[in-house]
Write a protein that holds these residues in place. Structure first.
Motif: not given
Length: 166
Positions: A11-19, A108-114, A139-146
């Motif tokens: 239903s929802r995805t978070g995306i991060c492009i990391l260089d 999840t709050d700690e994921i976002i804060q980190f 979802k965006l913050y999870e994608a960033v850390l992943a």
């Protein structure tokens, strides 16, 4: 090294492009319609657009624990894996528990804060989410850390290869 980080859902995805360690793009995609082949194609089309715009070398997908993998999610995971292979990218899957364990986080709050400490530019999005009571950006913050985790894994892998050839 450009990494595509995805926090996957049907239903929802978070995306991060990391260089390296810089965020080139970030997004949350919503897919509110019921599961269908059309929805699958729409999700994959969004992912393909990132491959067209960026020279992605690796894809990491944050997925729910295996006990919560629906047939639709499993199908989507297989198609993402095939898409990554078609673009000669390494691909891996990770759970939220693995993200938390890597960074020693509890919630999840700690994921976002980190993530916002690593990337202060994400703080504005976080603050807008608080004001509008939208937690969906998690979802965006999870994608960033992943993406960061996968970047570091690949970096170590390439450095080890380089040492072997010296």
């Amino acid at each position: 090294m450009i990494i595509l980080g995805i926090s996957l859902g049907t239903s929802r995805t978070g995306i991060c492009i990391l260089d390296n360690e810089k965020i080139l793009a970030k997004n949350v995609h919503d897919y509110p319609v019921p599961w269908s082949d059309t929805k699958l194609r729409a999700i994959l089309s969004n992912f393909r657009s990132y491959f067209k715009r960026y020279a992605i070398i690796g894809v990491i997908v944050k997925v729910p624990p295996p006990s919560r993998h629906t047939p639709a999610l499993k199908r989507l995971m297989r198609r993402i894996e095939a898409l990554a292979r078609d673009h000669y990218c390494e691909v891996d899957f990770i759970t939220k528990a693995e993200i938390k364990g890597t960074y020693v986080l509890q919630s999840t709050d700690e994921i976002i804060q980190f993530a916002t400490k690593m990337h202060p530019e994400l703080l504005e999005l976080y603050q807008r989410g608080i004001k509008s009571n939208h937690k969906f950006h998690k979802k965006l913050y999870e994608a960033v850390l992943a993406a960061h985790i996968f970047y570091n894994r690949l970096k170590v892998k390439y450095l080890n290869r380089k040492k072997k050839h010296e």
